[in-house]
Write an enzyme that holds these catalytic residues in place. Structure first.
Site, PDB file in Angstrom:
ATOM      1  N   GLU A 198      10.683-108.239  -2.177  1.00 15.16           N
ATOM      2  CA  GLU A 198      11.662-107.095  -2.841  1.00 15.16           C
ATOM      3  C   GLU A 198      10.860-106.695  -4.046  1.00 15.16           C
ATOM      4  O   GLU A 198      11.504-106.722  -5.158  1.00 15.16           O
ATOM      5  CB  GLU A 198      12.723-108.135  -3.116  1.00 15.16           C
ATOM      6  CG  GLU A 198      13.752-108.808  -2.211  1.00 15.16           C
ATOM      7  CD  GLU A 198      14.798-109.680  -2.835  1.00 15.16           C
ATOM      8  OE1 GLU A 198      14.978-109.896  -3.964  1.00 15.16           O
ATOM      9  OE2 GLU A 198      15.772-109.866  -2.015  1.00 15.16           O
ATOM     10  N   GLY A 225       9.734-104.088  -6.752  1.00 18.26           N
ATOM     11  CA  GLY A 225      10.416-102.561  -7.268  1.00 18.26           C
ATOM     12  C   GLY A 225       9.472-102.095  -8.229  1.00 18.26           C
ATOM     13  O   GLY A 225       8.878-101.242  -7.597  1.00 18.26           O
ATOM     14  N   CYS A 281      19.968 -92.815 -33.990  1.00 14.06           N
ATOM     15  CA  CYS A 281      20.217 -93.500 -35.138  1.00 14.06           C
ATOM     16  C   CYS A 281      20.288 -94.888 -34.933  1.00 14.06           C
ATOM     17  O   CYS A 281      20.994 -95.539 -34.994  1.00 14.06           O
ATOM     18  CB  CYS A 281      21.444 -92.883 -35.627  1.00 14.06           C
ATOM     19  SG  CYS A 281      21.609 -91.023 -35.866  1.00 14.06           S
ATOM     20  N   GLU A 282      19.046 -95.296 -34.644  1.00 14.83           N
ATOM     21  CA  GLU A 282      18.769 -97.024 -34.768  1.00 14.83           C
ATOM     22  C   GLU A 282      17.269 -96.965 -35.012  1.00 14.83           C
ATOM     23  O   GLU A 282      16.439 -96.354 -34.309  1.00 14.83           O
ATOM     24  CB  GLU A 282      18.937 -97.418 -33.316  1.00 14.83           C
ATOM     25  CG  GLU A 282      20.215 -97.373 -32.713  1.00 14.83           C
ATOM     26  CD  GLU A 282      21.262 -98.509 -32.942  1.00 14.83           C
ATOM     27  OE1 GLU A 282      21.008 -99.366 -33.319  1.00 14.83           O
ATOM     28  OE2 GLU A 282      22.582 -98.186 -32.891  1.00 14.83           O
TER      29      GLU A 282
END
Ligand SMILES: *Cc1c(COP(=O)(O)O)cnc(C)c1O
Length: 418
Positions: free
Chosen positions: A273, A275, A342-343
């Site tokens: 699997e 990714g 705004c962080e």
């Protein structure tokens, strides 16, 4: 051959100048290289050619329909974790018989949809889920094929948020509960034990955790065979890492030969699997420098992409290489590359030595093809970026930039306030 490369001082994706894509579709914009995705898929899949296997691309890494369609055409299967991903996978042309359904919290709706679609199997992560699957299968009169996801309690030595195979993680079923759980299904005509599954984490850069896990899986698998279960699939999940910076993850060949060595003498179909390893280095996020400033202590390069567009640096302190679209030969500075959100957590790089770009210049944030756009949000009411897929000298808009109307299209003001 790298498909993101400079020609005459200008960054290209395959045969297309990034500038041309920006002129047409603006910034921020995700740009994917079709050739890179295809090559990564082929290298990965053919590393397992000596054994029966099915490579089920992990849709959550990048679920753009065009990329899914590209991989479906290559013959890949799909590993999904929601009905949304099932919907996408079917639309993109994956045959249901090549779809496996993972995830710790499947709903009734999701299980019904997948049963009706006729997927290959459910990777079941709890005893509650197993009994629900049995109930739904019975009510629909559709036999459900399943694998239990074992939690092998091995440390993948990756970021804690993407480590999934330890006891303290929410994923899978403890090893000692696996056999009793299979035994409970033995007389249920609606549950067919078809395989055994694990997925221990993401961005692994050494082989040994994979080997530890597959040794444990093999022991369980053989025990189940000896108990009369007719298992056919061993699903070892994904997790192979990629180079973002200086990492040297195992090559697909090294990964496959280590796994194959552990499976000697067993007759089964291996499910993989992958990714990140397929799409991670096949995409970049192109952004424009809005301003530069210095607060005396630090330099800041403020760009028009934000943590809402690519959250990996904020969420995992992940490293992404950042390079100028026009090679400004020589001059560099040390700066934080930050977005407009705004962080203070809204950054792409801290104290990075970077080309001395100026307002208006373009930067490419590299290795953004996996867990990039799929994790984006509208935080700060920012429309999500466009996505563009390049094939040779052609490029295609594979997701339009969101509009301001898209932002509010699901909202309603109660009549009371009108
Ligand atoms: C996320 C995930 C994958 C893919 O992981 P990568 O690190 O991107 O290869 C595979 N299987 C399961 C169950 C997953 O949750």
């Amino acid at each position: 051959m790298h498909y993101f490369a400079y020609h005459a001082g200008e960054l290209y994706c395959e045969e297309v100048p990034i500038r041309e894509i920006v002129e047409k579709f603006g910034t921020p914009v995700y740009v994917y290289s079709g050739k890179t995705i295809r090559r990564h898929y082929k290298v990965f899949d053919s590393a397992f050619k000596e054994i029966d296997h099915l490579t089920c691309y992990s849709v959550k890494a990048n679920s753009n329909l065009a990329i899914l369609a590209l991989l479906a055409r290559e013959g890949a299967g799909a590993d999904i974790v929601s009905k949304g991903e099932l919907y996408r996978a079917l639309k993109a042309g994956f045959p249901p018989q090549k779809i496996v359904f993972s995830g710790v919290g499947k709903t009734v709706d999701e299980i019904e949809m997948a049963l009706k679609a006729g997927i290959l199997m459910f990777n079941v992560e709890s005893l509650d889920e197993l009994s629900l699957l049995g109930d739904i299968a019975k009510s629909l009169k559709i036999k459900a094929s399943f694998a239990l996801r074992a939690n092998p309690n091995v440390d993948p030595k990756t970021h804690p948020y993407i480590s999934t195979g330890l006891r303290k993680n929410k994923f899978g079923i403890p090893e000692e509960d696996i056999i009793p759980a299979y035994l409970k299904t033995k007389d249920n005509p609606y549950l067919e034990a078809l395989g055994l599954d694990a997925h221990i984490g993401s961005q692994l850069i050494t082989i040994s955790p994979f080997v530890d896990a597959i040794k444990r899986l093999r022991a369980l698998y053989e025990e189940l065979l000896s108990l009369g279960f007719n298992l056919k699939y061993l699903d070892v999940g994904g997790g192979l890492g990629i180079p973002y910076d200086q990492e040297e993850p195992p090559l697909p060949e090294e990964y496959s030969s280590a796994l194959i060595r552990e499976l000697k003498g067993l007759e089964l179909t291996l499910i993989l699997e992958p990714g990140r390893v397929i799409v991670g280095n096949a995409g970049v996020l192109v952004t424009r420098v809005l301003f530069t400033k210095s607060n005396r202590e630090k330099n800041f390069i403020i760009v028009d992409a934000g943590m809402n567009d690519l959250i990996r640096p904020s969420l995992y302190q992940a490293y992404h290489r950042i390079i100028p679209v026009y090679d400004r030969d020589g001059e560099t500075l040390i700066a934080d590359v930050v977005g407009p959100v705004c962080e203070s957590g809204d950054f792409f790089a801290k104290d990075r030595k970077i080309s001395a770009v100026k307002a208006g210049d373009l930067l490419a944030i590299m290795s953004a093809g996996a867990y990039g756009f799929v994790m984006s949000s509208n935080y700060n009411s920012r429309p999500r970026p466009a996505e563009v897929l390049v094939e040779g000298d052609q490029f295609f808009l594979v997701r339009k930039r969101e509009t301001l109307d898209d932002l509010i299209s699901h909202e309603e003001i109660p009549a009371l306030y009108l």
